[in-house]
Scaffold this active site. Sequence first.
Site, PDB file in Angstrom:
ATOM      1  N   GLU A 148      21.739 -46.538  21.972  1.00 52.19           N
ATOM      2  CA  GLU A 148      22.740 -47.087  22.893  1.00 52.19           C
ATOM      3  C   GLU A 148      24.181 -46.801  22.449  1.00 52.19           C
ATOM      4  OE1 GLU A 148      23.545 -51.446  24.818  1.00 52.19           O
ATOM      5  OE2 GLU A 148      21.460 -50.920  24.453  1.00 52.19           O
TER       6      GLU A 148
ATOM      7  N   ASN B  20      27.986 -47.996  33.454  1.00 54.92           N
ATOM      8  CA  ASN B  20      27.282 -49.086  32.787  1.00 54.92           C
ATOM      9  C   ASN B  20      26.272 -48.500  31.803  1.00 54.92           C
ATOM     10  OD1 ASN B  20      26.340 -51.886  32.458  1.00 54.92           O
ATOM     11  ND2 ASN B  20      24.506 -51.204  33.532  1.00 54.92           N
TER      12      ASN B  20
ATOM     13  N   GLY C 228      29.724 -57.663  21.965  1.00 50.10           N
ATOM     14  CA  GLY C 228      30.604 -56.495  22.044  1.00 50.10           C
ATOM     15  C   GLY C 228      30.257 -55.372  21.085  1.00 50.10           C
TER      16      GLY C 228
ATOM     17  N   HIS D 253      22.594 -49.307  30.130  1.00 44.52           N
ATOM     18  CA  HIS D 253      21.414 -50.140  30.366  1.00 44.52           C
ATOM     19  C   HIS D 253      20.372 -49.842  29.281  1.00 44.52           C
ATOM     20  CE1 HIS D 253      18.658 -52.564  32.746  1.00 44.52           C
ATOM     21  NE2 HIS D 253      17.738 -51.653  32.501  1.00 44.52           N
TER      22      HIS D 253
ATOM     23  N   ASP E 118      21.656 -51.378  38.890  1.00 43.89           N
ATOM     24  CA  ASP E 118      21.044 -50.326  38.058  1.00 43.89           C
ATOM     25  C   ASP E 118      20.489 -49.144  38.855  1.00 43.89           C
ATOM     26  OD1 ASP E 118      21.574 -51.902  35.787  1.00 43.89           O
ATOM     27  OD2 ASP E 118      19.660 -52.942  35.965  1.00 43.89           O
TER      28      ASP E 118
ATOM     29  N   LEU F 299      27.871 -59.034  32.104  1.00 40.53           N
ATOM     30  CA  LEU F 299      26.849 -59.679  32.917  1.00 40.53           C
ATOM     31  C   LEU F 299      27.368 -60.192  34.265  1.00 40.53           C
ATOM     32  CD1 LEU F 299      24.931 -61.638  30.134  1.00 40.53           C
ATOM     33  CD2 LEU F 299      24.457 -59.367  31.064  1.00 40.53           C
TER      34      LEU F 299
END
Length: 196
Positions: free
Chosen positions: A180, A107, A12, A109, A150, A90
């Site tokens: 990220e 999302n 997390g 990635h 994706d 996931l």
Amino acid sequence: MKKIAVMFSGGGTDFQALIDGQAQGLFDGEIVVSITSNPNAYGRERAKKAGIDCFVCKKSDFASDVERDKKVVEILQEYGAELVVLAGYLGIVTEPLFEKYDGRMINIHPALLPKFGGKGMYGMNVHNAVIAAGEKKSGATVHYVDRETDTGEIIIQRALDVLPTDTPETLQKRILEDIEHPLLVEAVSLLCAKDA
């Protein structure tokens, strides 16, 4: 103020970046609920510490992914979630979620999509593939979730140089910390402002 739900499966750290971003007022939204596919995910501790309700929707507790997503949608609707953020989640997203949240589900990635996306491309698999391919750049991408893996519309992405000395582990760490986390907060900020 947009009501946000965060879904995760592991430590997390992306979730924590959003918790911290909210605390710093970096986006006009509130994380109202979190959902994990893993009862042992450390992200549950992060939710507890932040005072955010967290639900476990483990695959083996449901007859199918579709049945699980019906329960997920029920939870999201109960909390009035308007934006769903998959932050290291996931689980396979199925039709019940698309019916309610198509165009409102994003999302993060850990690569520069469309490269190194698709089935099996998650976590360390991505960084192994980037190094093996001899790529000069990598990074992270925030994209809308669509019915393929994706392939959704890219919202924002950022790159860094892959160093000659990089291993998959060092590359993962640099992308996670330098790109990220801030990128996900920035994307959420953009989407909160978009419909304001």
